[in-house]
Design a protein around this motif. Structure first.
Motif, short mmCIF file in Angstrom:
data_model
loop_
_atom_site.label_atom_id
_atom_site.label_comp_id
_atom_site.label_asym_id
_atom_site.label_seq_id
_atom_site.Cartn_x
_atom_site.Cartn_y
_atom_site.Cartn_z
N PRO A 73 -25.91 -69.48 -71.78
CA PRO A 73 -24.50 -69.07 -71.69
C PRO A 73 -24.30 -67.56 -71.89
O PRO A 73 -23.50 -66.94 -71.20
N VAL A 74 -25.06 -66.97 -72.81
CA VAL A 74 -24.95 -65.52 -73.04
C VAL A 74 -25.52 -64.77 -71.85
O VAL A 74 -24.94 -63.78 -71.38
N ALA A 75 -26.65 -65.24 -71.33
CA ALA A 75 -27.27 -64.59 -70.17
C ALA A 75 -26.34 -64.62 -68.95
O ALA A 75 -26.24 -63.64 -68.22
N ILE A 76 -25.64 -65.73 -68.77
CA ILE A 76 -24.71 -65.85 -67.65
C ILE A 76 -23.55 -64.88 -67.81
O ILE A 76 -23.18 -64.15 -66.88
N LEU A 77 -22.95 -64.86 -69.02
CA LEU A 77 -21.85 -63.92 -69.26
C LEU A 77 -22.30 -62.48 -69.08
O LEU A 77 -21.59 -61.67 -68.48
N LEU A 78 -23.48 -62.15 -69.60
CA LEU A 78 -23.99 -60.79 -69.46
C LEU A 78 -24.22 -60.43 -68.00
O LEU A 78 -23.85 -59.34 -67.56
N ALA A 79 -24.78 -61.35 -67.23
CA ALA A 79 -25.01 -61.09 -65.80
C ALA A 79 -23.69 -60.85 -65.07
O ALA A 79 -23.58 -59.93 -64.25
N LEU A 80 -22.69 -61.66 -65.36
CA LEU A 80 -21.38 -61.48 -64.73
C LEU A 80 -20.74 -60.16 -65.15
O LEU A 80 -20.12 -59.47 -64.34
N TYR A 81 -20.91 -59.80 -66.40
CA TYR A 81 -20.35 -58.54 -66.91
C TYR A 81 -21.05 -57.34 -66.28
O TYR A 81 -20.40 -56.39 -65.82
N LEU A 82 -22.38 -57.38 -66.24
CA LEU A 82 -23.14 -56.26 -65.67
C LEU A 82 -22.89 -56.11 -64.18
O LEU A 82 -22.97 -55.00 -63.65
N SER A 83 -22.60 -57.21 -63.49
CA SER A 83 -22.32 -57.13 -62.05
C SER A 83 -20.84 -56.86 -61.78
O SER A 83 -20.42 -56.85 -60.63
N MET A 84 -20.08 -56.64 -62.85
CA MET A 84 -18.65 -56.31 -62.78
C MET A 84 -17.81 -57.42 -62.17
O MET A 84 -16.77 -57.16 -61.58
N ARG A 85 -18.26 -58.65 -62.29
CA ARG A 85 -17.47 -59.79 -61.81
C ARG A 85 -16.48 -60.25 -62.87
O ARG A 85 -15.50 -60.91 -62.56
N ILE A 86 -16.77 -59.93 -64.15
CA ILE A 86 -15.83 -60.15 -65.24
C ILE A 86 -15.77 -58.88 -66.07
O ILE A 86 -16.72 -58.08 -66.06
N GLY A 87 -14.68 -58.69 -66.76
CA GLY A 87 -14.50 -57.49 -67.57
C GLY A 87 -14.17 -57.83 -69.01
O GLY A 87 -14.18 -59.00 -69.42
N ASN A 88 -13.85 -56.80 -69.77
CA ASN A 88 -13.54 -56.98 -71.18
C ASN A 88 -12.38 -57.95 -71.41
O ASN A 88 -12.43 -58.78 -72.31
#
Length: 109
Positions: A73-88
């Protein structure tokens, strides 16, 4: 290994070995742990501030940055964050929803 598409801005990660990056496939990114550490450092955030947005403690974040195993779950959130698909704001909303259902582990430790 996380594969980021070429449409991401080139300023997302400027690794130390740019010559290697230019000579290899453009869609292969450094490991997420390196990307997270680089982003945290260039954002001038400490580990507590950076990793809290993912519901992770400072000590867990430190281990992740050193390349230790990261829960999916953390890896998925991090991947989405790093790819700018989700933000703060997306992460803040998710943490708020989790805390209202009693699933706020990082903030209770």
């Amino acid at each position: 290994m996380i594969i980021l598409h070429q449409h991401r801005p080139s300023t997302t990660f400027q690794g130390a070995n740019q010559d290697h990056e230019q000579n290899s496939r453009a869609d292969v990114a450094p490991p997420p742990s390196e990307q997270a550490r680089w982003l945290r450092q260039t954002s001038h955030e400490n580990q507590t501030e950076f990793w809290a947005r993912f519901g992770v403690t400072q000590s867990q974040g430190s281990r992740f940055e050193q390349g230790c195993w990261m829960p999916p779950p953390v890896a998925i959130l991090l991947a989405l964050y790093l790819s700018m698909r989700i933000g703060n704001s997306d992460l803040e909303d998710a943490l708020e929803m989790a805390s209202s259902t009693g699933h706020d582990h990082a903030r209770s430790n």
